[in-house]
Design an enzyme around this catalytic site. Structure first.
Site, PDB file in Angstrom:
ATOM      1  N   ALA B  57       0.718  -1.104  -0.126  1.00  0.00           N
ATOM      2  CA  ALA B  57      -0.082  -0.066   0.062  1.00  0.00           C
ATOM      3  C   ALA B  57       0.909   1.017   0.014  1.00  0.00           C
ATOM      4  CB  ALA B  57      -0.910   0.089   1.288  1.00  0.00           C
ATOM      5  N   GLU B  58       0.788   1.899  -1.139  1.00  0.00           N
ATOM      6  CA  GLU B  58       1.770   3.114  -1.246  1.00  0.00           C
ATOM      7  C   GLU B  58       1.660   4.308  -0.304  1.00  0.00           C
ATOM      8  OE1 GLU B  58       0.396   1.345  -3.601  1.00  0.00           O
ATOM      9  OE2 GLU B  58       2.315   0.264  -4.444  1.00  0.00           O
ATOM     10  N   GLN B  80       7.542   1.035  -5.928  1.00  0.00           N
ATOM     11  CA  GLN B  80       7.777  -0.006  -6.745  1.00  0.00           C
ATOM     12  C   GLN B  80       8.017   0.376  -8.250  1.00  0.00           C
ATOM     13  OE1 GLN B  80       5.941  -4.168  -7.076  1.00  0.00           O
ATOM     14  NE2 GLN B  80       7.854  -4.429  -5.641  1.00  0.00           N
ATOM     15  N   HIS B 127       4.098   0.487 -15.844  1.00  0.00           N
ATOM     16  CA  HIS B 127       5.471   0.334 -15.488  1.00  0.00           C
ATOM     17  C   HIS B 127       6.486   1.301 -16.308  1.00  0.00           C
ATOM     18  CE1 HIS B 127       4.085  -2.636 -13.012  1.00  0.00           C
ATOM     19  NE2 HIS B 127       4.814  -3.700 -13.475  1.00  0.00           N
TER      20      HIS B 127
END
Lengths: 371, 324
Positions: B57-58, B80, B127
């Site tokens: 959980a950022e 990440q 990403h």
């Protein structure tokens, strides 16, 4: 008593109560010493008088806005008195009474709402984070600080204030989860005042209670009558000591009611009935404790008058101090953005400084003359 | 020879050794050592109290970092991937960037937020973002991005030592770039751009992943008779106007090269500033070579999206040479 069975943390739906609505002690409950009960009464009365004064200051244009704590004083007073000075508070914008109870200068408490700066007090001096406006975000700060204190080997607990609406926020979930996983010494204190501005609790959650959410995180959940200061004190203190003993976090739901509108800018008549408000008036936290203290002979007319006078004096001093315009330094906008301002900020600061200097030199009516 | 990834790893290790207040945490940074292995071996060496895995959980990672920083620690957190940092944006914009200001300087937040960013590795949609525009538009943050192995080490050490929060953007495509560097190295403080290649005809202004592109373009341009200077910004905030403008005043022409979207991207700000300050030295409008204003494309299309050498040279060719 309804108990949710088959969990590691049996949880009652019935809020813990030490004094009922008439001020009669609940069966079999041991109350705090009389002197302490009287002290709580004093804090409640001063807290409410402060709150009324702040609301009045809004009407006089001295505060930009004021989210009232009227009706929730028992929650804020009880919770704050349950922690040590070395513990940390993480309040929201509605915790003005909590901050006054903490001993923070009321003018510093109201700085945010007066609008001369965002936070008026020194968080380190009072071990109290700035009042937080974005909902539930401060709960994560509380978890981080509690975890850090434990890493440092310190005996510190963090008390995070959250509203019922904020329990729907993702950050509330993340905070509860992180706290449980880290076994962080933090107590989540939810004041369920039934409304998130206009949205009632029924539209906020389908859970049996907000305290029940604790089960999913693997921590104890407690419901307490938020208009019973003795019960709030007891439940929060137990949770704080549980955390201090290394047993991890607790989610406490204090069931209460926001007697005023969300803020002075809100119109509560659009979403709730006066009958509902009246029903809650009967559960008033101060009346209840006063009845009890009179009944047991700890308080009489003279005592009530003395405390009322103390509260009046508190309000009068606040009023006087708030009736002077704060001295502002516009250049301060640039001072705290970074430890060292960037070249771009220096340039912008110079621009404003030049404007201010020109303004100071301009004769009266100079602006019009230029125009 | 060491890689940028190794330099970053060494920087974290040296910072953990130098200051016991430094903590490293995030998703998979512990036992695994991070999906890019930047935190490899740190838990083994420093223990689970100093380098640890968090729940996934950022916002929780950054929100708890705020509390830890308030208590005197110096958290280094990992998001990440670029697009995985967005859940933390509220904590970043509303608190990390503002707490010092909110408290009149009483509460400082020395937090380093490491974010692998940008494309070029054939990553999936979430990403590959170049999200720096969001961060540079938020006062209170330092925004740093290394382009070389040495800078990766030195800038990360500076970020961790900084009294203010730093968004540390790691060009993931350069993780495996190599250089002969003896660590530790020290370079200039934040806010100092560097001329990577001197030249006289035009200035290419780049940072992070596009610095190698700009250098390659400058080499190629040499064959066509243009002597290009390449400036590597290193830190977007603070922005080193002095070095950039000095270069443009010398060359009279400038092209900003970045992977982020062009519209309202950092290049727009840089072009505006250069124009405002170097107008009388300019022989041509400042041009931008950027990512297109489309969501990051699927891996098989990214070569058409990324600003490459040819697109940079095309821009250089448009710098009104006929008027010279």
């Amino acid at each position: 008593m309804t108990v949710l069975a088959e969990t590691s943390h049996p949880l009652s739906l019935e809020p813990v109560q030490l004094l009922d609505e008439h001020g009669d002690p609940a069966d079999g409950q041991v109350l705090p010493p009389a002197a302490q009960r009287l002290q709580m009464y004093r804090r409640l009365v001063v807290g409410r008088r402060f709150d009324r004064q702040a609301a009045a200051l809004t009407r006089q244009g001295r505060l930009a806005v004021y989210p009232s704590s009227n009706g929730q004083e028992a929650c804020q007073v009880g919770a704050v008195l349950a922690v040590r000075d070395t513990d940390w508070l993480f309040p929201t914008y509605r915790e003005s009474v909590a901050l006054v109870t903490r001993g923070i200068d009321p003018v510093e408490v109201l700085t945010l709402l007066r609008g001369d700066w965002h936070c008026g007090y020194d968080p380190y001096h009072h071990r109290t984070a700035p009042q937080c406006t974005p909902l539930a975000t401060q709960a994560l700060h509380a978890v981080g600080l509690a975890h850090a204190a434990r890493l440092a080997g310190d005996d510190v607990v963090a008390l995070a204030f959250v509203g019922d609406g904020a329990t729907s926020e993702g950050d509330c979930h993340e905070a509860l989860n992180f706290a449980a996983v880290y076994r962080a010494p933090v107590v989540f204190f939810v004041q369920n005042n039934q409304y998130a501005i206009s949205v009632p609790l029924a539209k906020q959650t389908a859970a049996s209670s907000l305290a029940h959410k604790a089960i999913g995180y693997g921590m104890p959940g407690r419901r307490v009558d938020g208009n019973d200061v003795l019960a709030v004190y007891r439940v929060v203190r137990d949770a704080v000591e549980h955390a201090r003993a290394g047993q991890g976090p607790t989610l406490v739901e204090a069931v209460t009611y926001r007697m005023d509108a969300h803020t002075n800018a809100d119109d509560a008549s659009r979403y709730r009935t006066s009958a509902e408000v009246d029903a809650w008036r009967k559960r008033d936290p101060i009346t209840r404790l006063e009845r009890h203290l009179r009944a047991v002979g700890v308080l009489d007319d003279a005592g009530v008058a003395e405390i009322a006078a103390e509260a009046e004096d508190f309000a009068a001093r606040l009023r006087e101090r708030m009736n002077t315009d704060p001295v502002l330094d516009p250049m301060e906008m640039f001072r705290h953005v970074y430890a060292e301002p960037t070249p771009q900020l220096r340039e912008q600061a110079a621009l404003l400084a030049a404007e201010l200097a020109a303004e100071a030199e301009a004769p009266v009516g100079g602006v019009e003359a230029r125009a | 020879m060491i890689t940028m990834a190794q330099a970053l790893n060494t920087a974290l290790r040296d910072a953990l050794r130098a200051d016991e207040r430094v903590l490293v945490f995030g998703e998979d940074v512990g036992t695994l050592g991070g999906v890019f292995r930047i935190t490899d071996g740190l838990t083994r060496e420093f223990g689970e109290q100093r380098c640890f895995d968090t729940p996934l959980a950022e916002s929780g990672i950054l929100g708890t970092a705020i509390g830890m920083a308030m208590y005197g620690y110096r958290p280094v957190v990992e998001m990440q991937f670029d697009a995985f940092a967005y859940p933390a944006f509220e904590q970043l914009a509303s608190h990390v960037a503002k707490l010092r200001n909110r408290t009149r300087g009483r509460v400082a937040l020395p937090i380093t937020i490491r974010i692998p960013y940008a494309g070029g590795i054939g990553g999936v949609e979430h990403h590959s973002d170049s999200s720096e525009a969001y961060y540079v538009a938020t006062p209170g943050l330092h925004v740093v991005t290394p382009a070389t192995v040495a800078d990766a080490y030195s800038l990360l050490r500076r970020a961790i030592a900084s009294p203010d929060p730093v968004v540390f953007l790691e060009p993931k495509r350069l993780y495996w770039s190599k250089a002969e560097v003896a660590l530790p190295v020290q370079t200039e403080p934040f806010g100092r751009a560097v001329v990577r290649r001197p030249g006289t005809d035009a200035t290419l202004i780049a940072y992070g992943p596009t610095v190698p592109t700009a250098l390659e373009a400058a080499e190629a341009a040499g064959e066509e008779g243009w002597d290009l200077e390449v400036v590597d910004l290193r830190t977007l905030v603070p922005f080193d106007e002095e070095t950039v403008c000095a270069s443009v005043r010398r060359t009279g022409r400038a092209v900003v090269v970045h992977e982020a979207h062009g519209f309202a991207g950092p290049g727009a700000e840089i072009a505006a500033r250069v124009t405002e300050r170097c107008f009388h030295h300019l022989e041509a409008p400042v041009l931008r070579v950027t990512g297109f204003d489309v969501p990051y494309p699927p891996p098989m299309l990214e070569k058409h999206y990324l600003p490459g050498v040819d697109r940079v040279l095309d821009a250089v060719a448009r710098l009104q040479w006929e008027t010279a």
